[in-house]
Design a protein around this motif. Structure first.
Motif, short mmCIF file in Angstrom:
data_model
loop_
_atom_site.label_atom_id
_atom_site.label_comp_id
_atom_site.label_asym_id
_atom_site.label_seq_id
_atom_site.Cartn_x
_atom_site.Cartn_y
_atom_site.Cartn_z
N UNK A 24 22.34 -132.65 -40.42
CA UNK A 24 22.48 -132.61 -41.88
C UNK A 24 21.22 -133.15 -42.54
N UNK A 25 20.82 -132.55 -43.65
CA UNK A 25 19.61 -133.00 -44.33
C UNK A 25 19.74 -132.74 -45.82
N UNK A 42 8.07 -134.26 -43.99
CA UNK A 42 7.21 -133.47 -44.87
C UNK A 42 6.82 -132.19 -44.14
N UNK A 43 7.00 -131.05 -44.80
CA UNK A 43 6.59 -129.78 -44.21
C UNK A 43 5.81 -128.97 -45.24
N UNK A 44 4.87 -128.19 -44.74
CA UNK A 44 4.17 -127.24 -45.60
C UNK A 44 5.03 -126.00 -45.76
N UNK A 77 18.05 -137.81 -43.09
CA UNK A 77 16.71 -137.26 -43.32
C UNK A 77 16.67 -136.38 -44.57
N UNK A 78 15.58 -136.50 -45.29
CA UNK A 78 15.26 -135.61 -46.40
C UNK A 78 14.04 -134.77 -46.01
N UNK A 79 14.14 -133.47 -46.21
CA UNK A 79 13.01 -132.58 -45.97
C UNK A 79 12.31 -132.32 -47.30
N UNK A 88 8.83 -138.15 -53.86
CA UNK A 88 9.13 -139.48 -53.30
C UNK A 88 10.17 -140.29 -54.08
N UNK A 89 10.12 -140.34 -55.42
CA UNK A 89 11.11 -141.16 -56.13
C UNK A 89 12.55 -140.69 -55.93
N UNK A 90 12.74 -139.47 -55.42
CA UNK A 90 14.09 -138.94 -55.23
C UNK A 90 14.61 -139.15 -53.81
N UNK A 91 13.79 -139.68 -52.94
CA UNK A 91 14.18 -139.83 -51.53
C UNK A 91 15.04 -141.07 -51.36
N UNK A 92 16.21 -140.92 -50.71
CA UNK A 92 17.08 -142.07 -50.48
C UNK A 92 17.66 -142.09 -49.06
#
Length: 339
Positions: free
Chosen positions: A39-40, A95-97, A12-14, A85-89
């Motif tokens: 892990x994130x 997504x959080x505020x 996961x990516x936050x 978004x282009x960096x998410x792998x």
């Protein structure tokens, strides 16, 4: 907290985006690091926060090996998300505020739900109120209804949050994992494959209906939305706005920008125009910047609200020179990789 450092098995990516203010951003960021139990990776997009706050956020994010992106001025939430978004792998994105706090176990609960259901989107139990009172707060969103009905004049949209305004502690035993229709961008998990399917977030939407647009596009592509009650977060409100964040707040809720985006959204989805909820929200929400309780006792509610509206709109007009126009052709999510 378990070791939350990213590794080759990170799922996961936050992605953190500004919502409407900055003073609670450091508290919210620390809450992520304190409660994340998987892990994130993190991509933190900062748009125009005061330099002292930005410097602190940057140090906290980068010292833990994550990515911090500083935009030169104020940005819309969707623009911030598209920047990341282009960096998410990773397989999932949460997504959080930048003004949210979290109960322990919130992250693994979202991921487990997605893994076990195949959901494209997973929404947690979202509370609202002062962070210090967590979890003794009212429910803001616990799943919900988002339905379209065909009419002779377009599609009528009905939206209702589950258990909204009810006590979380009183109703938590009634909350069950189930398919739902809607999400909120305060916190939402998205499957990366779904994001590839629906494309970047619409840069024309400034924050009223951005999550509805995502839900509609996900459903068009056949993706399911699930509500996970054991993941509990809170949209932290209660602290007064400071003079450092009022300009962004007023620009964020500028009537011209917000209502232009709403009219665009309703036309995009062929919806029957009905904007009373939006006008009411703008009228009431902007009073967080200028409560003027003393003035209201003297001149009454109507005059006070009118004055607050005019003041906030004037500040937005002056502040608009700091607004970074969204990229109208945003880059899609990074090309597929093996999870």
């Amino acid at each position: 907290m378990l070791n939350a450092a990213p590794n080759d098995q990170t799922l996961v990516t936050i992605v953190v985006a500004p919502r409407e203010r900055f003073e609670q951003a450091t508290m919210s960021l620390e809450a992520v690091f304190e409660t994340a139990d998987l892990p994130f990776r993190m991509i933190y997009v900062d748009g125009g926060s005061p330099k002292a706050i930005s410097d602190e956020l940057k140090a906290n994010v980068e010292s833990r090996g994550h990515t911090f992106i500083r935009r030169p001025g104020y940005v819309t939430p969707n623009d911030a998300r598209n920047t990341a978004l282009p960096l998410v792998d990773t397989r999932y994105v949460v997504f959080i505020d930048n003004d949210v706090v979290f109960a322990p176990g919130w992250l693994s609960a979202l991921v487990n739900c997605a893994e076990e259901t195949g959901a494209g989107l997973v929404t947690p139990t979202i509370l609202v109120g002062p962070a210090a009172r967590m979890p003794d707060l009212k429910i803001h969103h616990a799943g919900g209804i988002l339905k379209l009905t065909e009419t002779g004049h377009g599609r009528d949209m009905y939206r209702r949050h589950g258990f909204e305004h009810e006590s979380y502690l009183a109703r938590k035993d009634e909350l069950v994992r189930e398919e739902t229709d809607s999400t909120e961008f305060h916190v939402v998990l998205a499957r990366r494959e779904m994001l590839e399917d629906i494309g970047p977030f619409d840069p024309n939407l400034v924050g009223f209906t951005d999550e509805i647009d995502m839900a509609f596009k996900a459903k068009e592509k056949g993706w399911k939305i699930w509500f996970e009650p054991s993941s509990v977060v809170a949209y932290a409100v209660g602290k007064k706005l400071t003079w450092r964040e009022i300009p962004y707040f007023c620009l964020r809720w500028n009537s011209a920008k917000c209502m232009s985006a709403e009219r665009y959204f309703y036309k995009k989805w062929n919806l029957v125009p009905e904007f009373s909820r939006q006008h009411g929200f703008l009228r009431d929400h902007r009073r967080h910047a200028f409560p003027f309780k003393g003035l209201q006792k003297i001149v009454g509610w109507r005059i006070t609200v009118t004055f607050t509206t005019l003041l906030c709109e004037a500040i937005a007009l002056v502040t608009s020179i700091r607004f970074v126009k969204p990229d109208m052709s945003p880059k899609p999510i990074a090309s597929a990789v093996t999870d």
